[in-house]
Design a protein around this motif. Structure first.
Motif, PDB file in Angstrom:
ATOM      1  N   PHE A 145      -2.530  -3.830  17.255  1.00  0.00           N
ATOM      2  CA  PHE A 145      -1.097  -4.035  17.342  1.00  0.00           C
ATOM      3  C   PHE A 145      -0.835  -5.073  18.417  1.00  0.00           C
ATOM      4  CE2 PHE A 145       1.078  -0.606  14.928  1.00  0.00           C
ATOM      5  CZ  PHE A 145      -0.040   0.060  14.469  1.00  0.00           C
ATOM      6  N   GLU A 201       4.187  -4.148  17.267  1.00  0.00           N
ATOM      7  CA  GLU A 201       4.104  -4.317  15.823  1.00  0.00           C
ATOM      8  C   GLU A 201       2.661  -4.310  15.338  1.00  0.00           C
ATOM      9  OE1 GLU A 201       5.773  -8.096  14.730  1.00  0.00           O
ATOM     10  OE2 GLU A 201       4.161  -9.238  15.667  1.00  0.00           O
ATOM     11  N   PHE A 202       2.513  -3.902  14.105  1.00  0.00           N
ATOM     12  CA  PHE A 202       1.216  -3.851  13.450  1.00  0.00           C
ATOM     13  C   PHE A 202       0.669  -5.248  13.235  1.00  0.00           C
ATOM     14  CE2 PHE A 202      -2.022  -2.589  10.533  1.00  0.00           C
ATOM     15  CZ  PHE A 202      -1.984  -3.499   9.490  1.00  0.00           C
ATOM     16  N   THR A 207      -5.618  -3.624  10.329  1.00  0.00           N
ATOM     17  CA  THR A 207      -6.303  -2.348  10.326  1.00  0.00           C
ATOM     18  C   THR A 207      -7.595  -2.461   9.531  1.00  0.00           C
ATOM     19  OG1 THR A 207      -6.054   0.027   9.913  1.00  0.00           O
ATOM     20  CG2 THR A 207      -5.143  -1.467   8.270  1.00  0.00           C
ATOM     21  N   ASP A 254      -6.550  -4.631   6.157  1.00  0.00           N
ATOM     22  CA  ASP A 254      -5.180  -4.983   5.798  1.00  0.00           C
ATOM     23  C   ASP A 254      -4.557  -5.696   6.983  1.00  0.00           C
ATOM     24  OD1 ASP A 254      -2.242  -3.152   4.572  1.00  0.00           O
ATOM     25  OD2 ASP A 254      -2.889  -5.224   4.301  1.00  0.00           O
ATOM     26  N   ALA A 306      -0.894  -7.794   8.685  1.00  0.00           N
ATOM     27  CA  ALA A 306       0.514  -8.165   8.647  1.00  0.00           C
ATOM     28  C   ALA A 306       0.623  -9.534   7.993  1.00  0.00           C
ATOM     29  CB  ALA A 306       1.086  -8.209  10.058  1.00  0.00           C
ATOM     30  N   SER A 339       0.372   6.438   7.826  1.00  0.00           N
ATOM     31  CA  SER A 339       0.334   5.043   7.409  1.00  0.00           C
ATOM     32  C   SER A 339      -0.296   4.154   8.475  1.00  0.00           C
ATOM     33  CB  SER A 339       1.755   4.564   7.119  1.00  0.00           C
ATOM     34  OG  SER A 339       1.789   3.161   6.971  1.00  0.00           O
ATOM     35  N   SER A 340      -1.027   3.167   8.032  1.00  0.00           N
ATOM     36  CA  SER A 340      -1.660   2.219   8.959  1.00  0.00           C
ATOM     37  C   SER A 340      -0.652   1.424   9.761  1.00  0.00           C
ATOM     38  CB  SER A 340      -2.512   1.214   8.164  1.00  0.00           C
ATOM     39  OG  SER A 340      -3.457   1.870   7.371  1.00  0.00           O
ATOM     40  N   TYR A 341       0.556   1.285   9.227  1.00  0.00           N
ATOM     41  CA  TYR A 341       1.524   0.354   9.807  1.00  0.00           C
ATOM     42  C   TYR A 341       2.345   0.952  10.951  1.00  0.00           C
ATOM     43  CZ  TYR A 341       0.408  -1.682   5.276  1.00  0.00           C
ATOM     44  OH  TYR A 341      -0.262  -2.155   4.190  1.00  0.00           O
TER      45      TYR A 341
END
Length: 124
Positions: free
Chosen positions: A37, A46-47, A50, A59, A61, A104-106
């Motif tokens: 992050f 923010e993400f 991951t 994954d 952003a 969730s990953s986010y």
């Protein structure tokens, strides 16, 4: 409880590369998904990216897709973030984190252990 320590941050010119590392101790990360992050001054965390426990699923952003690569070495209990084509808007403190078994990953709430962060500054 695992301790996470980031390193590799610094000052870099726009367009340049930087590689962040995250070392784990006192616990395991090998069976956990991990994430990166970032938090810019005055903004929310923010993400960024991951990776699953085995390293074969990642994954990103949208803002970093195609420029950043997340990877891991479970034998070394380490997580990495290769950042290429850096932009001034990538300037932030970068944090690695271990994800819980579910969630969730986010979302920040999905992670149960965090490092102290490493500062990345991209000059124009």
């Amino acid at each position: 409880q695992v301790q996470l320590v980031e390193s590799g941050g610094g000052l870099v010119q726009a367009g340049g590369p930087l590689r962040l590392s995250c070392a784990a101790s006192g616990g395991t990360i090998s069976r956990y998904a991990m994430g990166w992050f970032r938090q810019a001054p005055g903004k929310e965390r923010e993400f960024v990216a991951t990776i699953n426990w085995s390293g074969d699923s990642t994954d990103y952003a949208n803002s970093v897709k195609g420029r950043f690569t997340i990877s891991r070495d479970n034998a070394k209990k380490s997580l990495y973030l290769q950042m290429n084509s850096l932009k001034p808007e990538d300037t932030a403190d970068y944090y690695c984190a271990r994800r819980r078994r579910s969630g969730s990953s986010y979302f920040i709430e999905s992670y149960d252990s965090w490092g102290q962060g490493t500062q990345v500054t991209v000059s124009s």
